[in-house]
Scaffold this active site. Structure first.
Site, mmCIF file in Angstrom:
data_model
loop_
_atom_site.group_PDB
_atom_site.id
_atom_site.type_symbol
_atom_site.label_atom_id
_atom_site.label_comp_id
_atom_site.label_asym_id
_atom_site.label_seq_id
_atom_site.Cartn_x
_atom_site.Cartn_y
_atom_site.Cartn_z
ATOM 1 N N LYS A 1 -3.030 7.869 18.003
ATOM 2 C CA LYS A 1 -3.393 9.003 18.873
ATOM 3 C C LYS A 1 -2.615 8.962 20.191
ATOM 4 C CE LYS A 1 -7.566 10.523 16.794
ATOM 5 N NZ LYS A 1 -7.330 11.718 16.015
ATOM 6 N N GLY B 1 0.830 -1.191 0.000
ATOM 7 C CA GLY B 1 0.000 0.000 0.000
ATOM 8 C C GLY B 1 0.865 1.242 0.000
ATOM 9 N N VAL C 1 4.792 3.025 6.286
ATOM 10 C CA VAL C 1 5.166 1.649 6.590
ATOM 11 C C VAL C 1 5.606 0.948 5.304
ATOM 12 C CG1 VAL C 1 4.350 -0.562 7.435
ATOM 13 C CG2 VAL C 1 3.670 1.540 8.608
ATOM 14 N N GLU D 1 -0.370 -1.198 -7.144
ATOM 15 C CA GLU D 1 -1.183 -0.159 -7.779
ATOM 16 C C GLU D 1 -0.369 1.085 -8.084
ATOM 17 O OE1 GLU D 1 -4.073 0.450 -4.775
ATOM 18 O OE2 GLU D 1 -5.288 -1.269 -5.368
#
Lengths: 517, 517
Positions: free
Chosen positions: A420, A281, A285, A306
């Site tokens: 967070k 992706g 990372v 992609e």
């Protein structure tokens, strides 16, 4: 940003529009968008930051704004490859110009409109888009707006820096508006491989692609000139995908992934020579994994993914990656310059394909893709939420992650163990939204470690996930949950305490943290 | 049930074992199971009610029972095609003989062992089994036990009434025990098509199958005779899959499906001539759909599925179905007789394939399968739970439903709108276990109606699902839930009230009904 030509016949300078049929249709972006009407379904080019029409969509947003100012409504249904340039997505979202959006977005204003119910969003697998539109699931496609790098003498289109669904848009739309962007280097011609062999069933044939570098199509897009209602000329850069250096957490995740690859090679489950084609992706990372590979023992790797980001150019230059197949070049400014300056080199190591091929189940299965995708959270049994913050608010969308995870050879999901500042654990008792089921998730990785779930029953999985992947702050809470869930005599195959299964998320909604006070 | 021959060389009568190499290995089931040791991974034939070894597995259960009686432990890991004959599954479960079970079961004793944590169960897509075992995810396969209809002169195996993973078991096991069942009609030879072209990546090639009736392999299974440690002869019927006539609910579901097909044909989204290949699960609803098709306008249909049940024979005889591809013949006693009596006819209209082909993502996508599978429940956003009662207790498993739903042309899930006399609604706010995500579910059907979710955002889907599919007793509760979930200003893309999202299931666990008192 745009340079439009009022008298198309008068061009004396070299032009990217080498066919007079198309030259005669050159007009301004403002004139072109007059062909787009309220309630139209508009399919545009663009995949990640590359290939979004630069002049026409801003002109459309202006037009919608003006019509609305005059008291009329004006919305369209917007179909794309995946996300498009964030600036473009924002313009349309700000004027509330979209009633239905498909198949992916990643822009804050659009996201806000979706989460407040102002914009309908259909979040589908990227490999499904072309066939579903072709099949008519989204009704008629009224207008296609497609950026290209040029138009050949014979009237074919040289694609720009992404392909996405452009082939399908050109095939199915009633009217076509082309944006010819002379910023795209002419030398990029030939990097593309447009496959014209897909069909709707019962007419489908095997796709004869057996390795990452195979070319099975042609370098240009076909278009029916009679459908082209306007051609607009621009000279505008792609928006850049910024690249930040991997942080410690990303590097720790990457290190676990790289160790795992070596373990699999040692076990004889991955070829020592070149592993298998990698899909990853977008983001920190993924970049860290690629950087780690660059320092590792493997040379001549392949990628089937992609998007090509800057890191990939680096790996190609170093010989770590021999060949990369994608549908989009989403680069930083520096990456764009690197590509353009060395396009003759990169053209030998990169191919861009339509996303129905880059993400095709048949190809993903055949090539044996190692799928590495990010996630928001996973539960202790291996179900993954990639899309919905606290189960209700969309972040981006599933994108192509399901295409690769479901049919790939190895399906890995990666995330920091907390978000967070520790208030959110990315390992939870039950995910409140599932994008990838326990049946499709084989490996989970956080900076804490790697959980290999293959061959494990749910009761074994929960222990491994907590032990390997959960942040220490959450481990005891998760273990306590599992222990109590399993304590019932008939706890079941997948023990849960339904009244508490979503308690981490409820606590976050109520207190701002998944940790107890 | 078994007829074993003590002096194999003495056979004067015709035998199904035409190779002397194998004749010399004939022994009793009791002697054969001595080759199976504690902690072995044992891979057996069997898919649904067809093809389970009839003599060897009961003998193995006896042996395990005896060893346990003598105070030792004896468990195996058991790999199969899918479910096996229920009587056989029960025997092994009753003696607690299985420590790990993969990939599917549907038998009450085994289910009880799994849900109480006594037996590990790995519930995976049936299309993944062969490749994952081959890749070594389940360690070494010590013994394969495979039922066949005969052994040819050249030492190849004539398959029996199911194929499942038999090809893979024979390829990967260290030791092989064959059970030659002379009850299987010899005329069944030739109905099978065993494809030997699969490989592990990076050596995979396109599978050149483009229509349901294509034959791409050979009629027999190959086996290395050196690995065959024992051959056992039997003459025993397959256990029968009972067939109950469709009830009113099933007929109502079927009627909605058939209406939908006509609607899709009218819209040009399905070919009027033969629709597209149909896949349907096992059970009453599936049978009702098939019966409905028999009364409808379509002739010459095709089916590409896992299991052929009695209804299919009927459809073939009537010309409604031209060709059916599957991996197992799960018939009632009458169906078995019908098949056997007319095997020369049916052999021209039926092919049995390995389950890696019957469920292969590449083929499912290419052929454009219409996938119709049962479900336990769906939520208002289109997520489907096929496996876990109240989210924790396994029913059967995902089986092949994901193979077809994920890569098919149309993905439909069917269920009565209620269960347990109305105490369970099969439409709920949130499913507590997801086997098929919102991205993979296009159509939901109950006896109440059909919800077409294609192209709808979650907020639109919830209204359609409640309106079309929910039972009237639950509709107001569901609408109230959605209304309140959507009322928050930032309710999100997929509005939920996390504290209530699983309340239907909690109420059932507490009171025995999802309905309030």
């Amino acid at each position: 940003m745009t340079s439009h030509v009022d008298e198309p016949g008068s061009l004396a300078t070299p032009t990217r529009i080498r066919s007079s049929v198309f030259r005669n249709k050159v007009t301004s972006a403002q004139a072109a968008v007059e062909f787009i009407h309220p309630h139209d379904t508009v399919a545009i080019s663009g995949f990640a930051s590359a290939g979004t029409p630069k002049a026409i969509i801003p002109a459309l947003a202006d037009r919608i704004h003006a019509v609305r100012g005059a008291g009329s409504n004006f919305t369209i249904n917007l179909l794309t490859g995946a996300s498009v340039s964030a600036g473009t997505e924002r313009l349309l979202a700000e004027v509330d110009g979209i009633s239905l959006r498909m198949p992916y977005q990643s822009e804050p204003t659009a996201r806000r409109n979706i989460n407040s119910g102002r914009m309908d969003y259909v979040d589908i697998h990227l490999s499904h888009v072309a066939q579903q539109v072709w099949e008519g699931y989204y009704g008629n496609v009224d207008v296609a707006v497609v950026e290209v790098a040029g138009i050949t003498e014979s009237g074919e289109l040289v694609p720009s820096a992404s392909i996405g669904n452009n082939k399908t848009w050109l095939d199915v739309a009633d009217k076509i508006i082309l944006e010819v962007n002379s910023w795209v280097p002419e030398a990029m011609a030939g990097i593309h491989d447009i496959y014209y062999g897909t069909a709707l069933p019962p007419y489908r044939k095997p796709i004869q692609l057996t390795s990452v570098e195979d070319r099975i199509g042609q370098p240009t897009l076909k278009v029916d000139p009679n459908k082209v209602v306007a051609v607009v000329e621009t000279d505008a850069r792609d928006s850049a995908s910024p690249l930040t250096p991997p942080d410690e957490i990303s590097q720790a995740i990457a290190a676990h992934v790289l160790d795992f690859f070596e373990h699999e090679v040692a076990q004889g489950r991955l070829p020592a020579d070149g592993l298998l084609p990698l899909q990853s992706g977008i983001g920190n990372v993924a970049n860290a994994v690629l950087q780690g590979l660059d320092a590792g023992p493997h040379k001549g790797l392949t990628c089937f993914s992609e998007v090509i980001q800057d890191g990939m150019l680096h790996l190609i230059k170093h010989g770590t990656v021999r060949y990369a197949s994608a549908t989009s070049l989403a680069l930083s400014e520096a990456g764009i310059d690197e590509l353009v300056s060395n396009i003759d080199f990169y053209r030998k190591h990169i191919v861009l394909r339509p996303q129905e091929i880059s993400n095709h189940p048949e190809i993903v299965r055949r090539l044996g893709i190692i799928a590495m995708n990010g996630m928001l959270e996973a539960d202790i049994y291996g179900n993954v939420n990639s899309t919905h913050v606290m189960g209700t608010k969309i972040m981006n969308g599933i994108g192509g992650s399901g295409d690769f995870a479901r049919n790939g050879y190895l399906s890995m999901f990666l995330s920091p163990s907390t978000a967070k500042g520790g208030a959110i654990s990315s390992i939870v008792p039950m995910v409140p939204h599932v994008d990838h089921t326990e049946h499709d998730v084989q490996v989970l990785v956080t900076e804490q470690g790697l959980a290999d779930l293959r061959g494990l029953s749910p009761r074994k999985r929960s222990r491994v996930v907590i032990d390997k992947c959960a942040h220490p702050d959450y481990r005891a809470m998760l273990l306590d949950y599992v222990d109590r869930a399993e304590a019932y005599p008939s706890a079941g195959h997948t023990p849960h305490l339904l009244g508490e299964s979503l308690s981490f998320h409820q606590r976050f909604n109520e207190t701002g943290s998944m940790l107890p006070n």
